[in-house]
Scaffold this motif. Structure first.
Motif, PDB file in Angstrom:
ATOM      1  N   LYS A  67       0.681  -1.501   0.080  1.00 44.18           N
ATOM      2  CA  LYS A  67      -0.366  -0.096  -0.194  1.00 44.18           C
ATOM      3  C   LYS A  67       0.869   1.258  -0.203  1.00 44.18           C
ATOM      4  CE  LYS A  67      -3.635  -1.972   2.571  1.00 44.18           C
ATOM      5  NZ  LYS A  67      -5.051  -1.716   3.229  1.00 44.18           N
ATOM      6  N   GLU A  68       2.524   1.285   0.433  1.00 43.62           N
ATOM      7  CA  GLU A  68       2.860   2.350   0.736  1.00 43.62           C
ATOM      8  C   GLU A  68       4.090   1.419   0.927  1.00 43.62           C
ATOM      9  OE1 GLU A  68       2.367   4.893   4.851  1.00 43.62           O
ATOM     10  OE2 GLU A  68       1.331   4.849   3.240  1.00 43.62           O
ATOM     11  N   ALA A  69       5.058   2.370   0.614  1.00 50.50           N
ATOM     12  CA  ALA A  69       7.235   1.566   1.315  1.00 50.50           C
ATOM     13  C   ALA A  69       8.012   3.059   0.925  1.00 50.50           C
ATOM     14  CB  ALA A  69       6.815   0.163  -0.101  1.00 50.50           C
ATOM     15  N   LYS A  70       8.586   2.429   2.024  1.00 47.50           N
ATOM     16  CA  LYS A  70      10.229   3.751   1.308  1.00 47.50           C
ATOM     17  C   LYS A  70      11.066   3.157   2.225  1.00 47.50           C
ATOM     18  CE  LYS A  70       9.578   6.392   6.010  1.00 47.50           C
ATOM     19  NZ  LYS A  70       9.148   7.275   6.479  1.00 47.50           N
ATOM     20  N   VAL A  71      12.542   3.211   1.637  1.00 51.28           N
ATOM     21  CA  VAL A  71      13.531   3.074   2.271  1.00 51.28           C
ATOM     22  C   VAL A  71      14.522   4.047   2.415  1.00 51.28           C
ATOM     23  CG1 VAL A  71      14.457   3.297  -0.437  1.00 51.28           C
ATOM     24  CG2 VAL A  71      15.065   1.514   0.948  1.00 51.28           C
TER      25      VAL A  71
ATOM     26  N   GLY B  68      13.990   7.053  -1.692  1.00 55.23           N
ATOM     27  CA  GLY B  68      13.209   6.169  -2.354  1.00 55.23           C
ATOM     28  C   GLY B  68      11.717   5.922  -1.500  1.00 55.23           C
ATOM     29  N   SER B  69      10.507   6.492  -2.276  1.00 52.35           N
ATOM     30  CA  SER B  69       9.353   5.942  -1.655  1.00 52.35           C
ATOM     31  C   SER B  69       8.086   5.446  -2.556  1.00 52.35           C
ATOM     32  CB  SER B  69       8.543   7.021  -0.904  1.00 52.35           C
ATOM     33  OG  SER B  69       8.613   8.215  -1.309  1.00 52.35           O
ATOM     34  N   ILE B  70       7.526   5.089  -2.532  1.00 50.83           N
ATOM     35  CA  ILE B  70       5.953   4.612  -3.426  1.00 50.83           C
ATOM     36  C   ILE B  70       4.506   4.766  -2.433  1.00 50.83           C
ATOM     37  CG2 ILE B  70       7.485   3.657  -4.986  1.00 50.83           C
ATOM     38  CD1 ILE B  70       6.453   1.205  -3.985  1.00 50.83           C
TER      39      ILE B  70
ATOM     40  N   ASP C 281      -1.529  -1.777 -15.585  1.00 51.77           N
ATOM     41  CA  ASP C 281      -3.401  -1.272 -15.663  1.00 51.77           C
ATOM     42  C   ASP C 281      -3.739  -0.752 -14.395  1.00 51.77           C
ATOM     43  OD1 ASP C 281      -3.757  -2.986 -17.674  1.00 51.77           O
ATOM     44  OD2 ASP C 281      -4.024  -5.382 -16.293  1.00 51.77           O
ATOM     45  N   SER C 282      -3.241  -1.245 -12.939  1.00 55.64           N
ATOM     46  CA  SER C 282      -3.368  -0.114 -11.611  1.00 55.64           C
ATOM     47  C   SER C 282      -2.775   1.006 -11.540  1.00 55.64           C
ATOM     48  CB  SER C 282      -3.438  -1.594 -10.455  1.00 55.64           C
ATOM     49  OG  SER C 282      -2.022  -1.509 -10.332  1.00 55.64           O
ATOM     50  N   GLY C 283      -1.837   1.237 -12.127  1.00 61.64           N
ATOM     51  CA  GLY C 283      -0.795   2.499 -12.431  1.00 61.64           C
ATOM     52  C   GLY C 283      -0.236   2.755 -10.719  1.00 61.64           C
ATOM     53  N   GLY C 284      -0.114   1.202 -10.658  1.00 61.86           N
ATOM     54  CA  GLY C 284       0.921   1.604  -8.915  1.00 61.86           C
ATOM     55  C   GLY C 284       2.127   1.214  -9.733  1.00 61.86           C
ATOM     56  N   ALA C 285       3.369   1.579  -8.591  1.00 59.28           N
ATOM     57  CA  ALA C 285       4.910   2.196  -9.101  1.00 59.28           C
ATOM     58  C   ALA C 285       5.728   1.091  -7.736  1.00 59.28           C
ATOM     59  CB  ALA C 285       5.421   3.389  -7.825  1.00 59.28           C
ATOM     60  N   ILE C 286       6.762   1.255  -8.419  1.00 57.37           N
ATOM     61  CA  ILE C 286       8.120   0.054  -7.987  1.00 57.37           C
ATOM     62  C   ILE C 286       8.762   0.956  -6.680  1.00 57.37           C
ATOM     63  CG2 ILE C 286       9.757  -2.150  -8.700  1.00 57.37           C
ATOM     64  CD1 ILE C 286       7.914  -2.315 -11.010  1.00 57.37           C
ATOM     65  N   LEU C 287       9.334  -0.069  -5.558  1.00 58.91           N
ATOM     66  CA  LEU C 287      10.311   0.154  -4.912  1.00 58.91           C
ATOM     67  C   LEU C 287      11.376  -1.042  -5.212  1.00 58.91           C
ATOM     68  CD1 LEU C 287      12.073   1.719  -3.386  1.00 58.91           C
ATOM     69  CD2 LEU C 287      10.953   0.939  -1.113  1.00 58.91           C
ATOM     70  N   SER C 288      12.448  -0.577  -6.010  1.00 54.37           N
ATOM     71  CA  SER C 288      13.533  -1.827  -6.068  1.00 54.37           C
ATOM     72  C   SER C 288      14.378  -1.636  -5.319  1.00 54.37           C
ATOM     73  CB  SER C 288      13.696  -1.306  -7.360  1.00 54.37           C
ATOM     74  OG  SER C 288      14.557  -2.500  -8.087  1.00 54.37           O
TER      75      SER C 288
ATOM     76  N   ILE D  83      19.551   2.581  -2.091  1.00 58.14           N
ATOM     77  CA  ILE D  83      21.604   2.631  -2.899  1.00 58.14           C
ATOM     78  C   ILE D  83      21.741   1.113  -3.163  1.00 58.14           C
ATOM     79  CG2 ILE D  83      23.499   3.769  -2.248  1.00 58.14           C
ATOM     80  CD1 ILE D  83      21.679   5.425  -1.251  1.00 58.14           C
ATOM     81  N   PHE D  84      22.504   0.723  -3.797  1.00 58.71           N
ATOM     82  CA  PHE D  84      23.095  -0.533  -4.000  1.00 58.71           C
ATOM     83  C   PHE D  84      24.282  -0.802  -3.297  1.00 58.71           C
ATOM     84  CE2 PHE D  84      26.021  -3.061  -5.702  1.00 58.71           C
ATOM     85  CZ  PHE D  84      24.916  -4.514  -5.998  1.00 58.71           C
ATOM     86  N   GLY D  85      24.354  -1.810  -2.610  1.00 60.00           N
ATOM     87  CA  GLY D  85      25.149  -1.863  -1.624  1.00 60.00           C
ATOM     88  C   GLY D  85      25.304  -0.932  -0.454  1.00 60.00           C
ATOM     89  N   ALA D  86      24.306  -0.053  -0.338  1.00 61.32           N
ATOM     90  CA  ALA D  86      24.650   0.208   1.156  1.00 61.32           C
ATOM     91  C   ALA D  86      23.679  -0.583   2.598  1.00 61.32           C
ATOM     92  CB  ALA D  86      23.737   1.571   1.361  1.00 61.32           C
ATOM     93  N   MET D  87      23.805  -0.361   3.898  1.00 61.85           N
ATOM     94  CA  MET D  87      22.715  -0.761   4.911  1.00 61.85           C
ATOM     95  C   MET D  87      21.865  -0.207   4.597  1.00 61.85           C
ATOM     96  SD  MET D  87      24.228  -3.163   5.955  1.00 61.85           S
ATOM     97  CE  MET D  87      23.047  -3.401   7.690  1.00 61.85           C
ATOM     98  N   MET D  88      20.196  -0.496   5.143  1.00 61.72           N
ATOM     99  CA  MET D  88      18.956   0.128   4.355  1.00 61.72           C
ATOM    100  C   MET D  88      18.463  -0.103   5.340  1.00 61.72           C
ATOM    101  SD  MET D  88      18.369  -0.110  -0.186  1.00 61.72           S
ATOM    102  CE  MET D  88      19.669  -1.326   0.247  1.00 61.72           C
ATOM    103  N   ASP D  89      17.079   0.341   4.851  1.00 62.55           N
ATOM    104  CA  ASP D  89      15.747  -0.152   6.493  1.00 62.55           C
ATOM    105  C   ASP D  89      14.604   0.385   5.371  1.00 62.55           C
ATOM    106  OD1 ASP D  89      17.428   0.495   8.758  1.00 62.55           O
ATOM    107  OD2 ASP D  89      17.487   2.215   8.902  1.00 62.55           O
ATOM    108  N   VAL D  90      14.582  -0.402   5.200  1.00 57.71           N
ATOM    109  CA  VAL D  90      12.967  -0.808   4.389  1.00 57.71           C
ATOM    110  C   VAL D  90      11.669  -1.016   5.145  1.00 57.71           C
ATOM    111  CG1 VAL D  90      11.846  -2.128   2.621  1.00 57.71           C
ATOM    112  CG2 VAL D  90      14.563  -2.153   2.419  1.00 57.71           C
ATOM    113  N   HIS D  91      10.738   0.228   4.751  1.00 56.32           N
ATOM    114  CA  HIS D  91       9.347   0.053   5.485  1.00 56.32           C
ATOM    115  C   HIS D  91       8.420  -0.225   4.363  1.00 56.32           C
ATOM    116  CE1 HIS D  91      11.325   2.457   9.514  1.00 56.32           C
ATOM    117  NE2 HIS D  91      12.111   2.941   7.976  1.00 56.32           N
ATOM    118  N   LEU D  92       7.510  -1.202   4.603  1.00 54.12           N
ATOM    119  CA  LEU D  92       6.221  -1.067   3.560  1.00 54.12           C
ATOM    120  C   LEU D  92       5.180  -1.616   4.559  1.00 54.12           C
ATOM    121  CD1 LEU D  92       5.478  -4.702   2.109  1.00 54.12           C
ATOM    122  CD2 LEU D  92       7.882  -4.878   3.327  1.00 54.12           C
TER     123      LEU D  92
END
Length: 146
Positions: A9-13, A21-23, A68-75, A124-133
């Motif tokens: 429904k929503e996410a950020k890094v 990044g966020s969607i 179709d749904s108009g969503g975005a991607i957090l990769s 960020i490739f190779g970084a320590m990340m906190d992913v919230h979703l």
């Protein structure tokens, strides 16, 4: 190539406490690359993900793609998807591609998703990340190019 796909429904890094990044509605993709992966693996999964019908239509059936749904991607790059836990108590990551190969294929994967008209945010490739979703459903799938 492996991808753990989570409908969200929503996410950020965040990196170092700052959002990079966020969607809103869409997919969170955890992306792992192995030594034998090539451009064909990347193309296959980018196409599969763009057209995978896991969003609900007007009848409540999972019948719409992210396009179709108009969503975005957090990769998010995720070498630990190739962790081998069969022996011992600590994962072995020898099956994960070396960073230079992995980054090149990961970047190409995101380009191919964007080329299909999708909005793609990344960590960020190779970084320590906190992913919230906020997982929607929850719908979680594991895709593998092999």
């Amino acid at each position: 190539m492996r991808v753990v796909l989570q409908r969200s429904k929503e996410a950020k890094v965040e990196v170092d406490g700052k959002a990079v990044g966020s969607i809103e509605k869409g997919f969170v993709l955890l992306v792992g690359i192995t030594h034998s992966d090539e451009l064909e693996d990347v193309k296959y999964l980018a196409e599969k993900i763009a057209h995978l019908r896991v969003f609900e239509d007007e009848n409540g059936k999972m019948n719409q793609s992210i396009l179709d749904s108009g969503g975005a991607i957090l990769s998010i790059s995720q070498f630990t998807l190739y962790g081998d836990t069969r022996k011992g108590r600590r994962p072995n990551f020898m099956n994960a591609a070396k960073p230079d190969q992995a980054k090149e294929l990961y970047d190409q994967f995101n380009i191919l998703l964007r080329d299909q008209g999708l909005t793609v945010e990344t960590g960020i490739f190779g970084a320590m990340m906190d992913v919230h979703l906020i997982n929607d459903g929850p719908v979680t799938l594991i895709l593998d190019s092999k």
